[in-house]
Write an enzyme that holds these catalytic residues in place. Structure first.
Site, PDB file in Angstrom:
ATOM      1  N   GLY A 341       0.761  -1.171   0.000  1.00 26.21           N
ATOM      2  CA  GLY A 341       0.000   0.000   0.000  1.00 26.21           C
ATOM      3  C   GLY A 341       0.805   1.238   0.000  1.00 26.21           C
ATOM      4  O   GLY A 341       1.298   1.744   0.901  1.00 26.21           O
ATOM      5  N   THR A 342       1.026   1.697  -1.134  1.00 28.13           N
ATOM      6  CA  THR A 342       1.971   2.797  -1.361  1.00 28.13           C
ATOM      7  C   THR A 342       1.505   3.584  -2.573  1.00 28.13           C
ATOM      8  O   THR A 342       0.826   3.056  -3.438  1.00 28.13           O
ATOM      9  CB  THR A 342       3.375   2.232  -1.621  1.00 28.13           C
ATOM     10  OG1 THR A 342       3.746   1.413  -0.507  1.00 28.13           O
ATOM     11  CG2 THR A 342       4.410   3.326  -1.776  1.00 28.13           C
ATOM     12  N   THR A 343       1.898   4.852  -2.641  1.00 26.96           N
ATOM     13  CA  THR A 343       1.648   5.607  -3.859  1.00 26.96           C
ATOM     14  C   THR A 343       2.864   6.443  -4.184  1.00 26.96           C
ATOM     15  O   THR A 343       3.708   6.706  -3.317  1.00 26.96           O
ATOM     16  CB  THR A 343       0.390   6.493  -3.734  1.00 26.96           C
ATOM     17  OG1 THR A 343      -0.015   6.934  -5.029  1.00 26.96           O
ATOM     18  CG2 THR A 343       0.645   7.709  -2.841  1.00 26.96           C
ATOM     19  N   SER A 360       3.417   5.913   2.050  1.00 22.17           N
ATOM     20  CA  SER A 360       2.657   4.687   2.254  1.00 22.17           C
ATOM     21  C   SER A 360       2.104   4.594   3.664  1.00 22.17           C
ATOM     22  O   SER A 360       2.697   5.111   4.618  1.00 22.17           O
ATOM     23  CB  SER A 360       3.574   3.483   2.006  1.00 22.17           C
ATOM     24  OG  SER A 360       2.898   2.265   2.232  1.00 22.17           O
ATOM     25  N   ALA A 422       4.899   2.022  -6.128  1.00 24.87           N
ATOM     26  CA  ALA A 422       4.371   1.258  -5.009  1.00 24.87           C
ATOM     27  C   ALA A 422       4.677  -0.211  -5.261  1.00 24.87           C
ATOM     28  O   ALA A 422       5.209  -0.575  -6.302  1.00 24.87           O
ATOM     29  CB  ALA A 422       2.862   1.471  -4.925  1.00 24.87           C
TER      30      ALA A 422
END
Length: 521
Positions: A341-343, A360, A422
């Site tokens: 879960g990252t951007t 994240s 991500a």
């Protein structure tokens, strides 16, 4: 041209683009986009997480890395809190990953501090202006796109794990689906408070006190002392030369940038192996990824904090040994007859400033602080961080390591490519393959992000949908154990990149796997 922005959601990219249109610089745009991502990409990022920002300043060609990743909590606390819970998240019919969640999985968040530190060092527009788009979007709601709805479905057991989560992500008793509206009014109030009072509201104010009280009641370890003592760290990035380019990325104690740089050094000596998508090119990438995995063994984890890991890994003797192993394994292939879960946010502005931000909340802990909209990270439970190896009592306040690697590729002192991704342990492979596609294969950023990816999870080579079946057949004939995916999947990362072309024009692209978007202003 005023600049370009690439991000994981159209609203995120447009928030940054609007700032560029008003004359803001790359960091202004990156900050505005980051706040918007808390709303548009809330399962991936938010005020309860951490991250890194790499900034290239055109006027003096300096590059600095702002480290605002999560830290080990527990200052002034007896014990280490409650137990984490385990959730099995399915990415595809045949692929799943176990995540540890709950308040006990939360580390000290750094994102709010990091965005304010970046603004104080580089910002030009009023602070409140940079939060306005996110406040409006959180108050009015955002329509769930199909890629975001898919992400909500994957993380549903985490997002709706508690009452506050069910109120946000399932107000009618079921999870939100594409076309429905996500309202985050509590988060809008938190953003309003940050616009008025800055980071102090969270790290030394009433907002932070409420956050800590709830976390304690749910078995977590974050204290008010942890928040008050948190500091953003400015670091010198790593620099690696390859094929006339310079790769610049996140340094230790994080590992992603170090390992991508190592892979590029190996490819500089070995070559790419063949045309993009060929069995030779995929095999070469796989063998280099195998060397990355090998590099993580021994004292690698402790050396990230002790120092010396880059000097040891990048020595000519070590590189030649690795090249020899790759060539030896490739020489053992036999080919029968007939037979990723990252951007992430990337920005370049009109004068050549560049900003590369990866942030994240992990997969999220499922712990959402009532009345605030703040979803706490689960960094203490993340597989690739391996915090269980750390003596929690002795490590309190210590920055966790991370795979996140906001990066630049420089041509001379010019930011040729701004990129990051991500994807947990898969993100370093995504970044590597995008850099190779643009810098070595000559693809546009859109082509580079669209191209199918591979990921090595020993002994299996995961090959994304879109790969040529005949080339994959050849790989299998050479002895590789393949996992063939039916289509593109966010399992292979969620990248965003901006490219400065030879003619001086800009191009931007967000990852189609996550509904990403690029805007050229």
């Amino acid at each position: 041209m005023r600049g370009a922005v690439a991000a994981g959601h159209p609203l995120t990219a447009e928030a940054g683009a609007a700032v560029l249109r008003e004359g803001g610089n790359a960091v202004d745009a990156c900050i505005a986009a980051a706040f918007m991502s808390w709303v548009a990409e809330s399962p991936l990022t938010g005020p309860g997480g951490g991250g890194f920002l790499l900034v290239h300043r055109a006027r003096d060609d300096s590059v600095r890395l702002l480290d605002f990743f999560a830290a080990i909590p527990g200052r002034g606390l007896a014990g280490t809190g409650g137990e984490m819970e385990e959730i099995d998240v399915e990415f595809d019919r045949d692929t799943s990953q176990v995540f540890k969640i709950g308040a006990a999985s939360g580390a000290v968040p750094g994102t709010i501090a990091g965005l304010e530190a970046a603004y104080r060092a580089y910002g030009t527009l009023p602070w409140g202006r940079l939060l306005e788009p996110a406040i409006a979007a959180a108050s009015e709601g955002v329509e769930l796109t199909r890629p975001q709805a898919y992400l909500h479905a994957i993380l549903d057991l985490i997002l709706r794990h508690t009452g506050p989560g069910r109120e946000i992500y399932g107000p009618n008793g079921t999870r939100l689906v594409a076309g429905e509206r996500l309202l985050m009014t509590d988060l809008a109030a938190t953003l309003d408070e940050l616009a008025e009072s800055g980071a102090d509201a969270f790290y030394r104010g009433e907002l932070g006190r409420r956050v800590c009280e709830h976390i304690h009641s749910a078995g977590g370890s974050i204290t008010e002392d942890d928040l008050a003592d948190y500091r953003v760290v400015v670091r010198r990035p790593i620099r690696t030369e390859f094929d006339g380019h310079e790769f610049v990325s996140n340094p230790p104690p994080s590992s992603g940038g170090v390992l991508v740089g190592y892979a590029l050094l190996l490819l500089d000596r070995l070559g790419t192996g063949g045309a993009p998508g060929s069995a030779e090119a995929i095999g070469r990438l796989t063998e280099v990824m195998r060397e990355q995995t090998r590099a993580r063994g021994g004292s690698f984890a402790s050396d990230l904090h002790r120092g010396g890991v880059v000097r040891r890994l990048y020595t000519e003797a070590n590189l030649e040994e690795a090249v020899g192993r790759v060539r030896g394994r490739e020489a053992g292939r036999t080919e029968p007859a007939g037979v990723s879960g990252t951007t992430h946010i990337s920005v370049v502005d009109a004068v050549g400033n560049a900003a590369s931000l990866t942030a994240s909340t992990g997969s999220g802990s499922g712990c959402i602080i009532p009345g605030t909209g703040i979803h706490l990270n689960n960094m203490l439970g993340e597989y690739d961080l391996n915090p269980s190896r750390v003596n929690r009592a002795r490590g309190i306040g210590r920055r966790l390591t991370s795979m996140m690697a906001p990066s630049l590729v420089l041509e001379g002192e010019r930011p040729r490519l701004v990129v990051g991704s991500a994807g947990s342990v898969r993100l370093r492979g995504a970044i590597l393959q995008i850099v190779v596609n643009v810098a070595l294969h000559g693809m546009s950023v859109a082509e580079a992000l669209e191209a199918p990816r591979v990921h090595l999870e020993e002994p299996h080579v995961h090959c994304e949908g879109g790969s040529d079946p005949a080339e994959l057949d050849r790989l299998e004939a050479w002895g590789y154990e393949l996992v063939r995916w039916r289509r593109r999947n966010l399992y292979f990362g969620g990248a965003a990149a901006v490219e400065l072309r030879e003619d001086g024009s800009l191009d931007a692209a967000g990852d189609p796997r996550r509904g990403g978007h690029g805007v050229v202003v």
